[in-house]
Design a protein around this motif. Structure first.
Motif, mmCIF file in Angstrom:
data_model
loop_
_atom_site.group_PDB
_atom_site.id
_atom_site.type_symbol
_atom_site.label_atom_id
_atom_site.label_comp_id
_atom_site.label_asym_id
_atom_site.label_seq_id
_atom_site.Cartn_x
_atom_site.Cartn_y
_atom_site.Cartn_z
ATOM 1 N N ASP A 64 -2.610 -6.769 4.256
ATOM 2 C CA ASP A 64 -1.905 -5.974 5.255
ATOM 3 C C ASP A 64 -2.107 -6.618 6.615
ATOM 4 O O ASP A 64 -3.204 -6.564 7.193
ATOM 5 N N HIS A 118 -2.672 -7.388 -2.059
ATOM 6 C CA HIS A 118 -1.856 -7.847 -0.934
ATOM 7 C C HIS A 118 -2.713 -7.883 0.323
ATOM 8 O O HIS A 118 -3.838 -7.377 0.336
ATOM 9 N N HIS A 170 -6.204 -5.875 0.624
ATOM 10 C CA HIS A 170 -6.132 -4.564 -0.025
ATOM 11 C C HIS A 170 -5.815 -4.771 -1.501
ATOM 12 O O HIS A 170 -4.704 -5.189 -1.847
HETATM 13 MN MN MN Z 1 -1.970 -1.958 1.802
#
Ligand code: MN
Length: 163
Positions: free
Chosen positions: A21, A19, A13
């Motif tokens: 997820d 990052h 993401h």
């Molecule tokens: Mn996220």
């Protein structure tokens, strides 16, 4: 793949910050952690994993652009997906409660044993995501650098951003 086994998914993401997820199916929802650096196959690397809100299972295959102004605005790809099994005698709910989760992943990029260890509680509990030292471990591969693409479509976040 045994369809009765619980699912895991990792969505890469690229929002305000990049990052990964990491989500594990537990009792009908996806328990979720945001891992800024992503998973490492090197057991020596302890990757910060910030627990975030549960996700609906229906969003596991979401890949696309979250429009500007909406929460999480940016690009999302399905970086890995598969099933997992618990490596503990305790239920997943019990493992989450005590802050120590041991699972074996069966994905395209992530396999073998992994540990999630809580180090700090609060509104956004901090955990560490660590590869167990088994046959799927390797210190020689920089997985996030070598495999940036979606396992569903082969696309990268940049591909989605430049449409
Ligand atoms: Mn996220």
């Amino acid at each position: 793949m045994d369809m009765d086994e619980p699912m895991f998914v990792v969505q890469k993401h690229h929002a305000t910050s990049l990052h990964y997820d990491v989500r594990l199916e537990v009792d009908g929802v996806m328990k979720s952690w945001a891992v800024p650096k992503g998973p490492s196959l090197d057991p020596a690397n302890k990757r910060l994993a910030m627990q975030v809100g549960d996700h609906p299972m229906e969003w596991n295959s979401f890949e696309g652009v979250i429009p500007r102004g909406e929460y999480g605005a940016g690009t999302v790809i399905v970086w890995d997906v598969g099933v997992y099994e618990s490596l503990s005698d305790k239920t997943m709910a019990e493992q989450l409660e005590r802050g120590h989760v041991r699972v074996k992943l069966d994905g395209h990029k992530l396999c073998g044993g992994w540990v999630l260890q809580r180090t700090d509680s609060g509104d956004r509990p901090k955990w560490l995501m660590i590869k167990l030292d088994d046959e799927a471990a390797t210190p020689d591969v920089d997985l996030t650098a070598e495999r940036p693409e979606s396992v569903l479509t082969g696309r990268t976040n940049d591909d989605l951003a430049s449409r």
